[in-house]
Design an enzyme around this catalytic site. Structure first.
Site, PDB file in Angstrom:
ATOM      1  N   HIS A 146      48.800  41.915  39.893  1.00 54.05           N
ATOM      2  CA  HIS A 146      48.964  43.359  40.080  1.00 54.05           C
ATOM      3  C   HIS A 146      48.423  44.071  38.852  1.00 54.05           C
ATOM      4  CE1 HIS A 146      50.702  47.168  41.286  1.00 54.05           C
ATOM      5  NE2 HIS A 146      51.322  47.258  40.123  1.00 54.05           N
ATOM      6  N   CYS A 200      45.904  48.821  43.923  1.00 55.07           N
ATOM      7  CA  CYS A 200      46.460  49.030  42.582  1.00 55.07           C
ATOM      8  C   CYS A 200      45.395  49.155  41.497  1.00 55.07           C
ATOM      9  CB  CYS A 200      47.470  47.935  42.238  1.00 55.07           C
ATOM     10  SG  CYS A 200      46.806  46.254  42.271  1.00 55.07           S
ATOM     11  N   ASP A 253      49.963  48.118  46.675  1.00 56.37           N
ATOM     12  CA  ASP A 253      49.561  48.309  48.069  1.00 56.37           C
ATOM     13  C   ASP A 253      48.146  47.824  48.348  1.00 56.37           C
ATOM     14  OD1 ASP A 253      48.144  50.166  46.664  1.00 56.37           O
ATOM     15  OD2 ASP A 253      48.883  51.926  47.746  1.00 56.37           O
TER      16      ASP A 253
END
EC number: 3.4.19.12
Length: 294
Positions: free
Chosen positions: A280, A161, A158
């Site tokens: 990520h 992270c 989002d």
């Protein structure tokens, strides 16, 4: 199922779909905020990912409505049979007309065939993905972590992270700093040590080093938006926490930031192919061997 009950179920399903659409729009807005407007490559990928999310939700909603409709009695067929019986002329022994298939039923059958074909394509894609970059990266990281008796702790994608992963690690150590705290302290540290960070920030359109105004906006975005964090922010956090931060990745050796600190390092997992938007961060936790031994 009587008509009142059917209407109640249909109303509940429609309300659920409306809520899911609102939730998706909130998620999409968060995704948009996490990608800089001047990053054309990631913005293009973002547009594609958003379109896929909306299409997938639309397809699922149609499937659920279709499934609901198929549970209802077919009024056209029932009335057709009734009309056929009442119009019998016993004297002339006219043949009973078979109920005709309604247009709605034909559309449903066509839709069902299309959805079946789509499901088959998805299944084929899932099989193909087993040899894809995302799956291979996950498998390699799992092996690397298992050697340390660790496993990935999933963190939401989002924009927060990296900060959420560090927050998780800190809580395991009894430190209650939140994502908001970490973002605020990161921005303050970077502004107070601008000379350590400015040389590494360039305008993606011009290639020039950030101006003071651009740098100030960069730091403000750290606090006020779900802007993605990278190595510069990790460097700042390492100094703030006076702790080394180790970043494990699949395709190269771990990166250790803040090696000058002797306390136990915070360990993060960097995943290049985890999501459509790209990079990520996940956290780690002790390996759960219960499933292997069961």
């Amino acid at each position: 199922m009587d008509e009142a009950e059917g209407n109640s179920e249909e109303s509940g399903l429609i309300k659920q779909h409306r809520k899911e659409k609102r939730d998706l729009q909130a998620k999409i807005q968060s995704m948009k905020n996490s990608v800089p407007k001047n990053d054309k490559k990631r913005r293009k990928q973002l547009t594609e990912d958003i379109a896929k999310l909306e299409a997938d939700l639309d397809v699922r909603h149609k499937e659920e409505l279709e499934a609901f409709a198929q549970k209802q009695p077919e009024p056209t067929q029932v009335s057709g049979i009734t009309n056929g019986v009442t119009s019998l002329d016993l004297g002339n022994e006219a043949p009973v007309q078979q109920p005709r298939q309604s247009k709605a039923q034909k559309r449903r059958e066509k839709k069902a065939a299309q959805e079946k074909e789509r499901d088959e394509r998805i299944a084929e894609a899932e099989i193909a993905n087993l040899s894809g970059a995302r799956h291979l990266e996950s498998q390699k990281l799992a092996r690397i972590l298992a050697e340390r008796e660790l496993q990935i702790r999933q963190i939401p994608s989002d924009g927060h992270c990296m900060y959420r992963a560090i927050e998780h690690q800190l809580r395991e150590r009894g430190n209650d700093l939140t994502v908001a705290n970490l973002r605020s302290q990161t921005a303050d540290y970077m502004q107070n040590h601008a000379e350590d960070f400015l040389p590494f920030l360039t305008n993606s359109s011009t290639g020039d080093m950030y101006t003071q105004e651009e740098f100030l906006k960069y730091c403000t975005d750290i606090v006020n938006t779900p802007a993605w964090g990278g190595q510069l922010e990790l460097r700042a956090l390492s100094h703030i926490l006076k702790t080394a931060i180790e970043v494990i990745q699949a395709e190269s050796s771990p990166i250790v930031i803040g090696e000058e600190y002797s306390s136990k390092a915070i360990t993060l997992v960097y995943m290049r192919h985890a999501y459509g938007l790209g990079e990520h961060y996940n956290s780690v936790e002790l390996l759960d061997t219960s499933t292997e031994n069961s």
